[in-house]
Design an enzyme around this catalytic site. Structure first.
Site, PDB file in Angstrom:
ATOM      1  N   ASN A   7      22.928  51.230  53.575  1.00 13.63           N
ATOM      2  CA  ASN A   7      23.970  51.174  52.545  1.00 13.63           C
ATOM      3  C   ASN A   7      23.296  51.184  51.164  1.00 13.63           C
ATOM      4  O   ASN A   7      22.462  50.324  50.879  1.00 13.63           O
ATOM      5  CB  ASN A   7      24.774  49.881  52.769  1.00 13.63           C
ATOM      6  CG  ASN A   7      25.871  49.693  51.741  1.00 13.63           C
ATOM      7  OD1 ASN A   7      25.646  49.908  50.547  1.00 13.63           O
ATOM      8  ND2 ASN A   7      27.033  49.284  52.176  1.00 13.63           N
ATOM      9  N   HIS A  10      24.016  49.151  46.341  1.00 15.28           N
ATOM     10  CA  HIS A  10      23.337  48.326  45.330  1.00 15.28           C
ATOM     11  C   HIS A  10      22.447  49.151  44.407  1.00 15.28           C
ATOM     12  O   HIS A  10      22.139  48.727  43.307  1.00 15.28           O
ATOM     13  CB  HIS A  10      22.557  47.194  45.992  1.00 15.28           C
ATOM     14  CG  HIS A  10      23.478  46.211  46.653  1.00 15.28           C
ATOM     15  ND1 HIS A  10      24.345  45.423  45.938  1.00 15.28           N
ATOM     16  CD2 HIS A  10      23.696  45.933  47.953  1.00 15.28           C
ATOM     17  CE1 HIS A  10      25.057  44.688  46.775  1.00 15.28           C
ATOM     18  NE2 HIS A  10      24.684  44.973  48.001  1.00 15.28           N
ATOM     19  N   ARG A  18      23.691  50.277  33.344  1.00 16.15           N
ATOM     20  CA  ARG A  18      23.210  50.930  32.135  1.00 16.15           C
ATOM     21  C   ARG A  18      23.961  52.215  31.793  1.00 16.15           C
ATOM     22  O   ARG A  18      23.479  53.009  30.985  1.00 16.15           O
ATOM     23  CB  ARG A  18      21.711  51.244  32.287  1.00 16.15           C
ATOM     24  CG  ARG A  18      20.853  50.063  32.023  1.00 16.15           C
ATOM     25  CD  ARG A  18      21.038  49.604  30.585  1.00 16.15           C
ATOM     26  NE  ARG A  18      20.454  48.309  30.341  1.00 16.15           N
ATOM     27  CZ  ARG A  18      19.228  48.127  29.861  1.00 16.15           C
ATOM     28  NH1 ARG A  18      18.463  49.141  29.603  1.00 16.15           N
ATOM     29  NH2 ARG A  18      18.787  46.915  29.646  1.00 16.15           N
ATOM     30  N   HIS A  52      30.109  52.785  49.943  1.00 14.21           N
ATOM     31  CA  HIS A  52      31.440  52.168  49.886  1.00 14.21           C
ATOM     32  C   HIS A  52      32.096  52.580  48.577  1.00 14.21           C
ATOM     33  O   HIS A  52      31.664  52.157  47.506  1.00 14.21           O
ATOM     34  CB  HIS A  52      31.291  50.647  49.963  1.00 14.21           C
ATOM     35  CG  HIS A  52      32.602  49.904  50.000  1.00 14.21           C
ATOM     36  ND1 HIS A  52      32.678  48.547  50.191  1.00 14.21           N
ATOM     37  CD2 HIS A  52      33.886  50.320  49.867  1.00 14.21           C
ATOM     38  CE1 HIS A  52      33.949  48.163  50.180  1.00 14.21           C
ATOM     39  NE2 HIS A  52      34.701  49.225  49.968  1.00 14.21           N
ATOM     40  N   ARG A  54      34.706  51.838  46.375  1.00 14.27           N
ATOM     41  CA  ARG A  54      35.715  50.798  46.154  1.00 14.27           C
ATOM     42  C   ARG A  54      36.804  51.321  45.242  1.00 14.27           C
ATOM     43  O   ARG A  54      36.575  52.210  44.419  1.00 14.27           O
ATOM     44  CB  ARG A  54      35.059  49.560  45.537  1.00 14.27           C
ATOM     45  CG  ARG A  54      34.102  48.854  46.488  1.00 14.27           C
ATOM     46  CD  ARG A  54      33.623  47.559  45.880  1.00 14.27           C
ATOM     47  NE  ARG A  54      34.650  46.550  45.929  1.00 14.27           N
ATOM     48  CZ  ARG A  54      34.707  45.575  46.848  1.00 14.27           C
ATOM     49  NH1 ARG A  54      33.779  45.451  47.752  1.00 14.27           N
ATOM     50  NH2 ARG A  54      35.690  44.709  46.833  1.00 14.27           N
ATOM     51  N   ARG A  58      33.367  50.193  41.267  1.00 10.23           N
ATOM     52  CA  ARG A  58      32.393  49.346  40.558  1.00 10.23           C
ATOM     53  C   ARG A  58      30.953  49.791  40.767  1.00 10.23           C
ATOM     54  O   ARG A  58      30.085  49.476  39.978  1.00 10.23           O
ATOM     55  CB  ARG A  58      32.552  47.881  40.962  1.00 10.23           C
ATOM     56  CG  ARG A  58      32.104  47.576  42.354  1.00 10.23           C
ATOM     57  CD  ARG A  58      32.060  46.085  42.602  1.00 10.23           C
ATOM     58  NE  ARG A  58      33.394  45.518  42.697  1.00 10.23           N
ATOM     59  CZ  ARG A  58      33.679  44.425  43.411  1.00 10.23           C
ATOM     60  NH1 ARG A  58      32.713  43.797  44.043  1.00 10.23           N
ATOM     61  NH2 ARG A  58      34.900  43.952  43.488  1.00 10.23           N
ATOM     62  N   HIS A  59      30.678  50.480  41.879  1.00 14.62           N
ATOM     63  CA  HIS A  59      29.298  50.973  42.049  1.00 14.62           C
ATOM     64  C   HIS A  59      29.291  52.462  42.423  1.00 14.62           C
ATOM     65  O   HIS A  59      29.006  53.294  41.585  1.00 14.62           O
ATOM     66  CB  HIS A  59      28.457  50.099  42.992  1.00 14.62           C
ATOM     67  CG  HIS A  59      29.160  49.561  44.213  1.00 14.62           C
ATOM     68  ND1 HIS A  59      29.893  50.335  45.065  1.00 14.62           N
ATOM     69  CD2 HIS A  59      29.205  48.299  44.718  1.00 14.62           C
ATOM     70  CE1 HIS A  59      30.363  49.585  46.052  1.00 14.62           C
ATOM     71  NE2 HIS A  59      29.984  48.339  45.869  1.00 14.62           N
ATOM     72  N   GLU A  79      32.461  54.090  53.515  1.00 21.25           N
ATOM     73  CA  GLU A  79      33.186  52.832  53.721  1.00 21.25           C
ATOM     74  C   GLU A  79      34.320  52.783  52.710  1.00 21.25           C
ATOM     75  O   GLU A  79      34.132  53.137  51.541  1.00 21.25           O
ATOM     76  CB  GLU A  79      32.189  51.699  53.482  1.00 21.25           C
ATOM     77  CG  GLU A  79      32.623  50.370  54.001  1.00 21.25           C
ATOM     78  CD  GLU A  79      31.572  49.319  53.688  1.00 21.25           C
ATOM     79  OE1 GLU A  79      30.365  49.576  53.919  1.00 21.25           O
ATOM     80  OE2 GLU A  79      31.974  48.256  53.196  1.00 21.25           O
ATOM     81  N   THR A 110      32.420  42.731  50.710  1.00 22.31           N
ATOM     82  CA  THR A 110      33.445  42.604  51.746  1.00 22.31           C
ATOM     83  C   THR A 110      33.337  41.239  52.413  1.00 22.31           C
ATOM     84  O   THR A 110      32.277  40.877  52.900  1.00 22.31           O
ATOM     85  CB  THR A 110      33.252  43.714  52.809  1.00 22.31           C
ATOM     86  OG1 THR A 110      32.944  44.924  52.131  1.00 22.31           O
ATOM     87  CG2 THR A 110      34.489  43.897  53.635  1.00 22.31           C
ATOM     88  N   GLU A 160      33.019  48.247  63.855  1.00 18.19           N
ATOM     89  CA  GLU A 160      31.831  47.616  63.282  1.00 18.19           C
ATOM     90  C   GLU A 160      32.110  46.123  63.265  1.00 18.19           C
ATOM     91  O   GLU A 160      33.060  45.672  62.623  1.00 18.19           O
ATOM     92  CB  GLU A 160      31.539  48.131  61.867  1.00 18.19           C
ATOM     93  CG  GLU A 160      30.298  47.445  61.288  1.00 18.19           C
ATOM     94  CD  GLU A 160      29.865  47.992  59.935  1.00 18.19           C
ATOM     95  OE1 GLU A 160      30.158  49.173  59.635  1.00 18.19           O
ATOM     96  OE2 GLU A 160      29.240  47.227  59.184  1.00 18.19           O
ATOM     97  N   HIS A 200      26.620  43.358  57.945  1.00 19.76           N
ATOM     98  CA  HIS A 200      26.932  42.394  56.885  1.00 19.76           C
ATOM     99  C   HIS A 200      26.000  41.187  56.970  1.00 19.76           C
ATOM    100  O   HIS A 200      26.005  40.473  57.956  1.00 19.76           O
ATOM    101  CB  HIS A 200      28.391  41.911  56.914  1.00 19.76           C
ATOM    102  CG  HIS A 200      28.873  41.591  55.537  1.00 19.76           C
ATOM    103  ND1 HIS A 200      28.507  40.450  54.882  1.00 19.76           N
ATOM    104  CD2 HIS A 200      29.632  42.294  54.669  1.00 19.76           C
ATOM    105  CE1 HIS A 200      29.034  40.459  53.673  1.00 19.76           C
ATOM    106  NE2 HIS A 200      29.724  41.580  53.510  1.00 19.76           N
ATOM    107  N   GLY A 201      25.194  41.053  55.939  1.00 22.34           N
ATOM    108  CA  GLY A 201      24.315  39.889  55.860  1.00 22.34           C
ATOM    109  C   GLY A 201      23.093  39.970  56.763  1.00 22.34           C
ATOM    110  O   GLY A 201      22.367  38.980  56.905  1.00 22.34           O
TER     111      GLY A 201
HETATM  112  N1  PXP Z   1      28.988  46.837  56.724  1.00 22.23           N
HETATM  113  C1  PXP Z   1      30.092  46.678  55.960  1.00 22.23           C
HETATM  114  C2  PXP Z   1      31.401  47.064  56.542  1.00 22.23           C
HETATM  115  C3  PXP Z   1      30.007  46.174  54.651  1.00 22.23           C
HETATM  116  O1  PXP Z   1      31.116  46.011  53.914  1.00 22.23           O
HETATM  117  C4  PXP Z   1      28.733  45.865  54.124  1.00 22.23           C
HETATM  118  C5  PXP Z   1      28.615  45.377  52.723  1.00 22.23           C
HETATM  119  O2  PXP Z   1      28.974  46.398  51.837  1.00 22.23           O
HETATM  120  C6  PXP Z   1      27.616  46.061  54.951  1.00 22.23           C
HETATM  121  C7  PXP Z   1      27.772  46.531  56.252  1.00 22.23           C
HETATM  122  C8  PXP Z   1      26.230  45.781  54.460  1.00 22.23           C
HETATM  123  O3  PXP Z   1      26.104  44.421  54.194  1.00 22.23           O
HETATM  124  P1  PXP Z   1      24.779  43.898  53.484  1.00 22.23           P
HETATM  125  O4  PXP Z   1      24.740  44.539  52.119  1.00 22.23           O
HETATM  126  O5  PXP Z   1      24.971  42.424  53.446  1.00 22.23           O
HETATM  127  O6  PXP Z   1      23.621  44.336  54.329  1.00 22.23           O
END
Ligand code: PXP
Length: 251
Positions: A7, A10, A18, A52, A54, A58-59, A79, A110, A160, A200-201
């Site tokens: 992903n 970030h 900027r 993603h 959104r 925002r990104h 996403e 999320t 997922e 996630h995480g």
């Molecule tokens: N999967 C989904 C559905 C998410 O929303 C996110 C966060 O955007 C991730 C995976 C990735 O999560 P992380 O950035 O914590 O690795």
């Protein structure tokens, strides 16, 4: 064997910090470029790129997704929520896969899985619109039997599983309990004919046990990889994560 989806949201977050206010940036004027990051991640062994889009943009921006499609050969996992402006972009882009997630404007990321027992008519219609365009649909859900069964009922290709509770568990017992939920949701999903992914995480410390779940498909990971890339560079951060996943899913 479990695979890695990277992903790159970030990377875009950093770029947006900027971006000239109100003005349109010319390509090359603003960096870092999430599409370049995607190219690096794919060449380091990721099987797909997650962006993603959104509703508040925002990104990731719409043009990032189109640039990704144009400039990089690789599987795109878009996403998104069911917000109409985002759905329109998805149907125009035709990514390889969409992952539907809940979205709240105030959240930083999320926060939970979709509740598939709500808005079923909207979801069913969107899933069938995607299927007609050969876009695979994955639903981001908490690892409960109810949600897994609904994913099947709504016609999704994949689920997922939200690994946030596992990642946030503070005790060994809590982690074991969350892992058991992930394992049994995976088993149920596979039994119903769904592909099963998770994310996630997940980070370099906690990814192993999730990667080791039999039948686990893709692990979608962003934050920990991008954070580590500040130290090691993105290529090494992706290579290291992929090696951990491979080692765990072979064990
Ligand atoms: N999967 C989904 C559905 C998410 O929303 C996110 C966060 O955007 C991730 C995976 C990735 O999560 P992380 O950035 O914590 O690795």
């Amino acid at each position: 064997m479990a695979e890695l989806g990277v992903n790159v949201d970030h990377i875009a977050t950093l770029r947006q910090a900027r971006l000239p206010k109100g003005g349109r940036a010319r390509p090359g004027d603003v960096y870092p470029d999430p599409v370049e990051a995607a190219r690096t991640a794919l060449s380091a062994g990721a099987v797909s790129i997650v962006m993603h889009l959104r509703e508040d943009r925002r990104h990731i921006q719409d043009q990032d997704l189109f640039a990704l499609r144009r400039r990089v050969r690789g599987r795109i996992n878009m996403e998104m929520s069911i917000a109409p402006s985002v759905v329109r972009t998805a149907l125009r882009l035709r990514p390889d896969q969409v992952t539907l997630v809940p979205e709240r404007r105030q959240e930083r990321t999320t926060e939970g899985g979709l509740d598939l027992t709500r808005k079923t008519a909207v979801l069913r219609r969107l899933i069938s619109d995607c299927r007609r365009r050969r876009i695979e649909v994955s639903l981001f859900i908490d690892p409960t039997p109810l949600q897994v069964r609904w994913a099947r009922r709504l016609g999704a290709h994949a689920i997922e599983l939200h690994t946030g509770d596992y990642a946030n568990a503070r005790t060994a017992q809590g982690r074991r309990r969350e892992l058991a939920r992930l394992r049994s949701a995976t088993r149920l999903g596979l039994g119903l004919g769904l592909a099963v992914h998770a994310g996630h995480g997940l980070d370099y410390v906690n990814v192993g046990p999730v990667a080791a779940i039999p039948g686990m498909g893709e692990l979608n990971i962003g934050y920990s990889i991008v954070a580590r890339s500040l130290k090691t560079g993105l290529r090494a951060a992706v290579t290291d994560m992929r090696a951990l996943i491979r080692r765990a899913s072979r064990a």
